[in-house]
Structure formats: structure tokens, C-alpha cells
Write a protein that holds these residues in place. Structure first.
Motif, PDB file in Angstrom:
ATOM      1  N   LYS A  97       0.808  -1.217   0.000  1.00  0.00           N
ATOM      2  CA  LYS A  97       0.000   0.000   0.000  1.00  0.00           C
ATOM      3  C   LYS A  97       0.842   1.269   0.000  1.00  0.00           C
ATOM      4  O   LYS A  97       0.349   2.349  -0.335  1.00  0.00           O
ATOM      5  CB  LYS A  97      -0.932   0.004   1.204  1.00  0.00           C
ATOM      6  CG  LYS A  97      -0.223  -0.026   2.560  1.00  0.00           C
ATOM      7  CD  LYS A  97      -1.229  -0.109   3.688  1.00  0.00           C
ATOM      8  CE  LYS A  97      -0.528  -0.142   5.046  1.00  0.00           C
ATOM      9  NZ  LYS A  97      -1.516  -0.255   6.150  1.00  0.00           N
ATOM     10  N   GLY A  98       2.140   1.140   0.334  1.00  0.00           N
ATOM     11  CA  GLY A  98       3.016   2.303   0.289  1.00  0.00           C
ATOM     12  C   GLY A  98       3.728   2.445  -1.040  1.00  0.00           C
ATOM     13  O   GLY A  98       4.514   3.377  -1.233  1.00  0.00           O
ATOM     14  N   GLY A  99       3.468   1.501  -1.959  1.00  0.00           N
ATOM     15  CA  GLY A  99       4.115   1.543  -3.263  1.00  0.00           C
ATOM     16  C   GLY A  99       5.471   0.852  -3.283  1.00  0.00           C
ATOM     17  O   GLY A  99       6.171   0.880  -4.300  1.00  0.00           O
ATOM     18  N   TYR A 100       5.847   0.207  -2.177  1.00  0.00           N
ATOM     19  CA  TYR A 100       7.129  -0.509  -2.107  1.00  0.00           C
ATOM     20  C   TYR A 100       6.973  -1.938  -2.622  1.00  0.00           C
ATOM     21  O   TYR A 100       5.883  -2.511  -2.609  1.00  0.00           O
ATOM     22  CB  TYR A 100       7.647  -0.541  -0.664  1.00  0.00           C
ATOM     23  CG  TYR A 100       8.001   0.817  -0.114  1.00  0.00           C
ATOM     24  CD1 TYR A 100       9.208   1.428  -0.449  1.00  0.00           C
ATOM     25  CD2 TYR A 100       7.136   1.491   0.744  1.00  0.00           C
ATOM     26  CE1 TYR A 100       9.532   2.683   0.058  1.00  0.00           C
ATOM     27  CE2 TYR A 100       7.451   2.736   1.259  1.00  0.00           C
ATOM     28  CZ  TYR A 100       8.656   3.331   0.905  1.00  0.00           C
ATOM     29  OH  TYR A 100       8.976   4.567   1.410  1.00  0.00           O
ATOM     30  N   ALA A 101       8.087  -2.527  -3.044  1.00  0.00           N
ATOM     31  CA  ALA A 101       8.065  -3.895  -3.547  1.00  0.00           C
ATOM     32  C   ALA A 101       7.742  -4.876  -2.425  1.00  0.00           C
ATOM     33  O   ALA A 101       8.229  -4.752  -1.306  1.00  0.00           O
ATOM     34  CB  ALA A 101       9.414  -4.244  -4.166  1.00  0.00           C
ATOM     35  N   HIS A 114      11.492  -1.490   1.028  1.00  0.00           N
ATOM     36  CA  HIS A 114      11.463  -0.584   2.179  1.00  0.00           C
ATOM     37  C   HIS A 114      12.881  -0.257   2.622  1.00  0.00           C
ATOM     38  O   HIS A 114      13.750  -1.127   2.673  1.00  0.00           O
ATOM     39  CB  HIS A 114      10.715  -1.239   3.353  1.00  0.00           C
ATOM     40  CG  HIS A 114       9.232  -1.183   3.226  1.00  0.00           C
ATOM     41  ND1 HIS A 114       8.491  -0.074   3.575  1.00  0.00           N
ATOM     42  CD2 HIS A 114       8.343  -2.112   2.780  1.00  0.00           C
ATOM     43  CE1 HIS A 114       7.209  -0.321   3.366  1.00  0.00           C
ATOM     44  NE2 HIS A 114       7.089  -1.546   2.878  1.00  0.00           N
ATOM     45  N   GLY A 115      13.129   0.994   2.919  1.00  0.00           N
ATOM     46  CA  GLY A 115      14.437   1.398   3.406  1.00  0.00           C
ATOM     47  C   GLY A 115      15.430   1.746   2.318  1.00  0.00           C
ATOM     48  O   GLY A 115      16.522   2.241   2.617  1.00  0.00           O
ATOM     49  N   ALA A 116      15.088   1.487   1.069  1.00  0.00           N
ATOM     50  CA  ALA A 116      16.002   1.815  -0.026  1.00  0.00           C
ATOM     51  C   ALA A 116      16.022   3.321  -0.248  1.00  0.00           C
ATOM     52  O   ALA A 116      15.012   4.004  -0.088  1.00  0.00           O
ATOM     53  CB  ALA A 116      15.580   1.104  -1.307  1.00  0.00           C
ATOM     54  N   ALA A 117      17.184   3.825  -0.607  1.00  0.00           N
ATOM     55  CA  ALA A 117      17.325   5.267  -0.834  1.00  0.00           C
ATOM     56  C   ALA A 117      16.473   5.710  -2.018  1.00  0.00           C
ATOM     57  O   ALA A 117      16.348   4.991  -3.018  1.00  0.00           O
ATOM     58  CB  ALA A 117      18.791   5.611  -1.088  1.00  0.00           C
ATOM     59  N   SER A 146      16.889  -3.219  -8.944  1.00  0.00           N
ATOM     60  CA  SER A 146      16.628  -4.563  -9.469  1.00  0.00           C
ATOM     61  C   SER A 146      17.495  -5.602  -8.782  1.00  0.00           C
ATOM     62  O   SER A 146      17.032  -6.682  -8.406  1.00  0.00           O
ATOM     63  CB  SER A 146      16.872  -4.587 -10.982  1.00  0.00           C
ATOM     64  OG  SER A 146      16.594  -5.860 -11.524  1.00  0.00           O
ATOM     65  N   ARG A 147      18.775  -5.280  -8.599  1.00  0.00           N
ATOM     66  CA  ARG A 147      19.689  -6.229  -7.962  1.00  0.00           C
ATOM     67  C   ARG A 147      19.347  -6.422  -6.479  1.00  0.00           C
ATOM     68  O   ARG A 147      19.360  -7.544  -5.967  1.00  0.00           O
ATOM     69  CB  ARG A 147      21.133  -5.750  -8.129  1.00  0.00           C
ATOM     70  CG  ARG A 147      21.606  -5.771  -9.582  1.00  0.00           C
ATOM     71  CD  ARG A 147      23.081  -5.447  -9.703  1.00  0.00           C
ATOM     72  NE  ARG A 147      23.384  -4.055  -9.368  1.00  0.00           N
ATOM     73  CZ  ARG A 147      23.279  -3.037 -10.213  1.00  0.00           C
ATOM     74  NH1 ARG A 147      22.854  -3.245 -11.445  1.00  0.00           N
ATOM     75  NH2 ARG A 147      23.598  -1.807  -9.850  1.00  0.00           N
ATOM     76  N   ALA A 148      19.033  -5.322  -5.803  1.00  0.00           N
ATOM     77  CA  ALA A 148      18.671  -5.419  -4.387  1.00  0.00           C
ATOM     78  C   ALA A 148      17.382  -6.223  -4.210  1.00  0.00           C
ATOM     79  O   ALA A 148      17.268  -7.047  -3.288  1.00  0.00           O
ATOM     80  CB  ALA A 148      18.504  -4.024  -3.795  1.00  0.00           C
ATOM     81  N   ASN A 149      16.414  -5.999  -5.095  1.00  0.00           N
ATOM     82  CA  ASN A 149      15.156  -6.748  -5.030  1.00  0.00           C
ATOM     83  C   ASN A 149      15.406  -8.239  -5.246  1.00  0.00           C
ATOM     84  O   ASN A 149      14.857  -9.094  -4.537  1.00  0.00           O
ATOM     85  CB  ASN A 149      14.169  -6.234  -6.068  1.00  0.00           C
ATOM     86  CG  ASN A 149      13.617  -4.856  -5.729  1.00  0.00           C
ATOM     87  OD1 ASN A 149      13.940  -4.277  -4.686  1.00  0.00           O
ATOM     88  ND2 ASN A 149      12.798  -4.315  -6.614  1.00  0.00           N
ATOM     89  N   ALA A 150      16.235  -8.551  -6.243  1.00  0.00           N
ATOM     90  CA  ALA A 150      16.533  -9.956  -6.542  1.00  0.00           C
ATOM     91  C   ALA A 150      17.189 -10.632  -5.345  1.00  0.00           C
ATOM     92  O   ALA A 150      16.824 -11.759  -4.964  1.00  0.00           O
ATOM     93  CB  ALA A 150      17.441 -10.057  -7.769  1.00  0.00           C
ATOM     94  N   GLU A 151      18.141  -9.958  -4.731  1.00  0.00           N
ATOM     95  CA  GLU A 151      18.849 -10.546  -3.596  1.00  0.00           C
ATOM     96  C   GLU A 151      17.912 -10.751  -2.406  1.00  0.00           C
ATOM     97  O   GLU A 151      18.005 -11.763  -1.697  1.00  0.00           O
ATOM     98  CB  GLU A 151      20.038  -9.676  -3.210  1.00  0.00           C
ATOM     99  CG  GLU A 151      21.160  -9.700  -4.249  1.00  0.00           C
ATOM    100  CD  GLU A 151      22.285  -8.732  -3.934  1.00  0.00           C
ATOM    101  OE1 GLU A 151      22.148  -7.967  -2.953  1.00  0.00           O
ATOM    102  OE2 GLU A 151      23.284  -8.727  -4.670  1.00  0.00           O
ATOM    103  N   ALA A 152      16.995  -9.810  -2.182  1.00  0.00           N
ATOM    104  CA  ALA A 152      16.037  -9.945  -1.083  1.00  0.00           C
ATOM    105  C   ALA A 152      15.109 -11.138  -1.309  1.00  0.00           C
ATOM    106  O   ALA A 152      14.814 -11.910  -0.379  1.00  0.00           O
ATOM    107  CB  ALA A 152      15.216  -8.663  -0.938  1.00  0.00           C
ATOM    108  N   ILE A 153      14.651 -11.295  -2.547  1.00  0.00           N
ATOM    109  CA  ILE A 153      13.769 -12.421  -2.863  1.00  0.00           C
ATOM    110  C   ILE A 153      14.529 -13.742  -2.760  1.00  0.00           C
ATOM    111  O   ILE A 153      14.000 -14.737  -2.247  1.00  0.00           O
ATOM    112  CB  ILE A 153      13.158 -12.237  -4.265  1.00  0.00           C
ATOM    113  CG1 ILE A 153      12.206 -11.031  -4.261  1.00  0.00           C
ATOM    114  CG2 ILE A 153      12.419 -13.500  -4.709  1.00  0.00           C
ATOM    115  CD1 ILE A 153      11.774 -10.575  -5.631  1.00  0.00           C
ATOM    116  N   CYS A 154      15.768 -13.754  -3.224  1.00  0.00           N
ATOM    117  CA  CYS A 154      16.574 -14.977  -3.136  1.00  0.00           C
ATOM    118  C   CYS A 154      16.761 -15.402  -1.679  1.00  0.00           C
ATOM    119  O   CYS A 154      16.722 -16.595  -1.358  1.00  0.00           O
ATOM    120  CB  CYS A 154      17.932 -14.776  -3.792  1.00  0.00           C
ATOM    121  SG  CYS A 154      17.874 -14.714  -5.611  1.00  0.00           S
TER     122      CYS A 154
END
Length: 477
Positions: free
Chosen positions: A260-264, A382-385, A394-402
Motif C-alpha cells: 500500500k506504500g508503493g514498495y516492492a 522498504h528502506g532503499a534510498a 533490481s539487484r537489491a530486489n533480486a537478492e532480497a527475494i533470493c
């Protein structure tokens, strides 16, 4: 008398001095001694290498023999009384592996433990040494033992495959990376599904997630929420009028799911999961199609299936275009292995969907392949600059999901294809390798998880080794 003594003394000194100066004999003695020691050292090193290679070859053969026999016992292909003959036949057929020679492998004991549900084989091979030394003798016995799980463990594999524009055929460079991928992925599907004995109850199923700027959801398009530039970033409340929830979809593609905040949203929750928006209204957690997305891949994902023809047909129609949204690829690979998506997949009549997370009963495997840097994303975590660019996001999202996937017991293999392409900068190359290394499961003494391939042949080899490693996951030494 003094003269005699002086003469003797002088002659003795000259004799000793002459002997000291004549070093031909000394050198020959020293050289002979050194050569003998060197020969012993070389011979010992050759023997050690020979025994090491023999043990490695022996281990590989007995691993495969016991795994195959355990699987056949589980599926009822053979009876327990036939297990000994099955293992011995496999050993005989593969006895020339590596430096081993025909009929060298001897099965000492085969133990079937019905309580622990294991099959254990103890074998040996007598190796004739190239350089018999001292007490080593002419022959040395090499032994090994392997235990395989005697169970009906299922295997689910999700392949996230890069079909971006950089994979397109390049006449100038004389490369056809999309063709190389099609060949490698097709063979992997054949190798994996070829192990199924009963088509009505397959032990192994495979899902394919082709990706570029987004993922084409195909028959799962009903799980997608289509954003508009000025509209909300989450689906309308479930009690909203029907007209409010109707949004025309220009294609079947999806990007990241947003909260709801627009974050992944990095969870593996299914699209029927309930959320609350900023007004406290309940909505379904569908996956967003960001309004900024431009190119939808033509190849659609295929949920877990044992239908080889369906998978091969999809791979055969891959078309390279678009940029690289690696985080979105990882997200949809996660969905294809998550039991939370079972209902949505079943409702779309796309199969039974993933089994529950249970490492004792199901091995869940993800294979993430790319030929370049992840460079595209539409929502940051969340928390990303706020100034974080799309590539970093994209890389940060991938690593979080992994990390979430590994937490759930999913084994992740990654492949970097042609990452040393001169068109990539050093920074791009390093970033591409880093995210793949971080996403992959940690290596063990027997299992490698991160691969690099420079050519089509190496890409096929990487996929082939991963296929073999998937079988090794049932080995318990």
C-alpha cells in the motif's frame, strides 16, 4: 728429517687441494642422489594423483548406481530382491569411468534399511600403481560408500531464463545466444522429465519463467492488477463496485507486486491473500503491471508441469527483446514454487500447482540465468534510498527475494552467460556476477551453485551439471 716432513706435508696439501678442485666425481655422486630423490618424489606424486582420480571416479559411479536403484525401489520398478543385481549391473556398465578399467569395481555389501529408508552400497577397486614404491606394492585398494534416500521425494524445478535483447543473434560477433539458451534449456527439460517413470504421477515437474522487462503471465493474467499513472498502486477493495475493478489490460505482463506504500512486496503470498489499504479497506494481493512498462515478452511463463512437449514448444518460440528485470524474474520463480500460488494456478487450469514446503518430501529448485547486469525495476524495497537507480533496485530486489527463497528451503543455482562480453564495462560485469553469486545457495564440498559460461557449449555443460546436482541432493554420504 725436516725436509722429508716438509716434502710430505707439501705433497699432502697439494693432493688434498687437487682432490678438492677435481669435482667431477662429487657432482656425479650428488646428481645421482638428487635424481633418485626426485624420481621417488615424482613417482609418489603420480601415485597419489592416480589414487585420487580413481577414488573420484569410483565415487561418481557408485553415487549414480545407488541413487538410480533407490529411485527404482521407490517407484516399484524393481523389488528389494533385485536391488543387488541392479547396483552391480550399473557398476559393470559404468566401470570404465575416469581412469578405472573394465570389471574393476567390486560391490562388497548392499544394505537396505527399511526404517531409515536408505540404500547403502560399499564398493572397492584394486588399482595398479604406475610407480610401486617401498611398502605400497603394485596394487592399492580404493574404497568408498554411498547412501541414497529410499523415498518418493518429489522434485520441483523453476527455470528463470533471460530472453532480453542482448540475447539476440549477432551477425558481426557470429553469436546466437538465444539459440544457445534454447538448446541448453530444451535438453535440461528432456533430462529432468526423462527420469519420470509414471506420467500420471510424475516425480519431477518443471516450470519456466522467461523474462525481460517484465514477465508474461500467460494463463495467470487474472492475477495481475493493471496500474494507471494517476490511479492507486494496489487493487481496489474487494467490496468495490464491479465497474471500479475493471481496468483494460494491454497485455498479460506483470512487474513487481507493490504494497500500500508503493514498495516492492518480496513475499511469496498468493494473489488471493488479503491486504488492507491506507483506508483500512481489504483488497487481494494481486501483482502489479506498472504503467511505465513498455515491452511485454512474447513467451509466457509455464507453471510446474511434466508436459515435455508444452515446455519445449514454449522454449522453441523464445524471442529476444527488452531490458533485464532480474528482480521481477526472481519474484515469479518464487511464485512458481510457492504453495501459496496453488489455488490460483489450479483455478486457471494450469496444473496442480506447487507442493507444500517440506524438504523431507519435496526438493524445490530454482535456476536463475542471465547474460548481463540486472538494470530494470519499477518498485524499490522498504528502506532503499530514494535516489537508488533502477539497476541497483533490481539487484537489491533480486537478492532480497533470493534470501526469502533460501529461507523457505529452495535450492538456488545461478548461471552467468557470456559475462565477459567486451561490450560490458568492468562495473557492469562485477555487478552481474555479484548478484548471481549472492543469490545462489552456498556451495558445499560436493555441490556447486554458481556457474559462468562463455559459449553455448559451456552453457549446456552448466545446465547439465545442475541437472546432475539436482540428483545429488538425494545423496547422503
Amino acid at each position: 728429517m725436516r725436509q722429508f716432513k716438509a716434502l710430505v706435508r707439501g705433497g699432502l696439501v697439494r693432493g688434498v687441494d687437487g682432490f678438492a678442485r677435481d669435482r667431477g666425481g662429487n657432482f656425479a655422486v650428488l646428481f645421482g642422489a638428487a635424481a633418485s630423490v626426485l624420481a621417488l618424489g615424482v613417482g609418489f606424486a603420480v601415485n597419489i594423483s592416480q589414487l585420487y582420480n580413481a577414488r573420484s571416479s569410483l565415487q561418481s559411479v557408485v553415487d549414480a548406481a545407488v541413487t538410480s536403484t533407490a529411485r527404482d525401489l521407490t517407484l516399484g520398478v524393481i523389488k528389494e530382491a533385485d536391488a543387488n543385481a541392479s547396483v552391480q549391473a550399473f557398476l559393470d556398465a559404468n566401470s570404465t569411468a575416469g581412469i578405472l578399467q573394465a570389471n574393476q569395481i567390486v560391490l562388497d555389501t548392499l544394505t537396505i534399511d527399511r526404517t531409515a529408508k536408505t540404500v547403502q552400497a560399499d564398493v572397492h577397486a584394486n588399482i595398479g600403481l604406475y610407480f610401486p614404491l617401498f611398502s605400497m606394492g603394485n596394487m592399492q585398494r580404493v574404497t568408498t560408500s554411498t547412501t541414497a534416500l529410499y523415498s518418493d521425494k518429489k522434485v520441483e524445478v523453476a527455470m528463470m531464463l533471460d530472453i532480453t535483447g542482448s540475447m539476440a543473434p549477432n551477425r558481426r560477433a557470429k553469436t546466437n545466444k538465444i539459440g544457445d539458451l534454447q538448446a541448453a534449456a530444451s535438453q535440461t527439460v528432456r533430462d529432468l522429465l526423462g527420469q519420470n517413470r509414471d506420467p500420471s504421477d510424475p516425480r519431477i515437474r518443471v516450470a519456466i519463467v522467461p523474462y525481460a522487462e517484465a514477465v508474461n503471465t500467460g494463463g495467470l493474467a487474472g492475477t495481475v492488477f493493471v496500474e494507471t499513472e494517476d490511479g492507486p498502486k494496489v487493487p481496489p477493495p474487494i467490496d468495490a463496485p464491479l465497474s471500479v475493478s475493471l481496468t483494460t489490460a494491454p497485455d498479460k505482463c506483470a512487474t513487481e507486486r507493490k504494497d500500500k506504500g508503493g514498495y516492492a512486496d518480496f513475499s511469496s503470498d498468493g494473489p488471493y491473500a488479503l491486504r488492507r489499504d491506507n483506508k483500512g479497506k481489504t483488497y487481494q494481493a494481486k501483482v502489479n503491471r506498472d504503467y511505465r512498462m513498455r515491452v511485454c515478452p512474447s513467451a509466457a511463463l509455464i507453471p510446474l508441469t511434466a508436459d515435455e512437449d508444452k515446455l519445449l514448444d514454449t522454449i522453441g518460440h523464445f524471442s529476444a527483446a527488452g531490458v533485464t528485470a532480474g528482480g521481477i524474474a526472481a519474484q515469479w520463480g518464487y511464485y512458481m514454487l510457492s504453495p501459496s500460488w496453488r489455488s490460483a494456478i489450479a483455478d486457471a487450469r494450469l496444473g496442480a500447482g506447487p507442493a507444500n514446503f517440506d524438504q523431507k518430501k519435496v526438493a524445490k529448485i530454482a535456476i536463475l540465468m542471465t547474460d548481463g547486469q540486472f538494470n530494470t525495476a519499477f518498485a524499490r524495497g522498504h528502506g532503499a534510498a530514494v535516489w537508488q537507480d533502477q539497476g541497483e533496485t533490481s539487484r537489491a530486489n533480486a537478492e532480497a527475494i533470493c534470501e526469502n527463497m533460501k529461507r523457505d528451503g529452495i535450492e538456488i543455482f545461478t548461471i552467468g552467460f557470456d559475462l565477459n562480453d567486451p561490450s560490458m564495462t568492468t562495473t557492469e560485469r562485477d555487478q552481474a556476477k555479484s548478484v548471481l553469486e549472492d543469490c545462489s545457495t552456498d556451495d558445499t564440498s560436493s555441490l556447486k551453485h554458481y556457474y559462468e559460461a562463455a559459449t553455448g557449449a559451456e552453457l549446456s555443460d552448466a545446465f547439465g551439471e545442475i541437472t546432475r546436482n539436482i540428483e545429488k541432493l538425494t545423496i547422503n554420504r
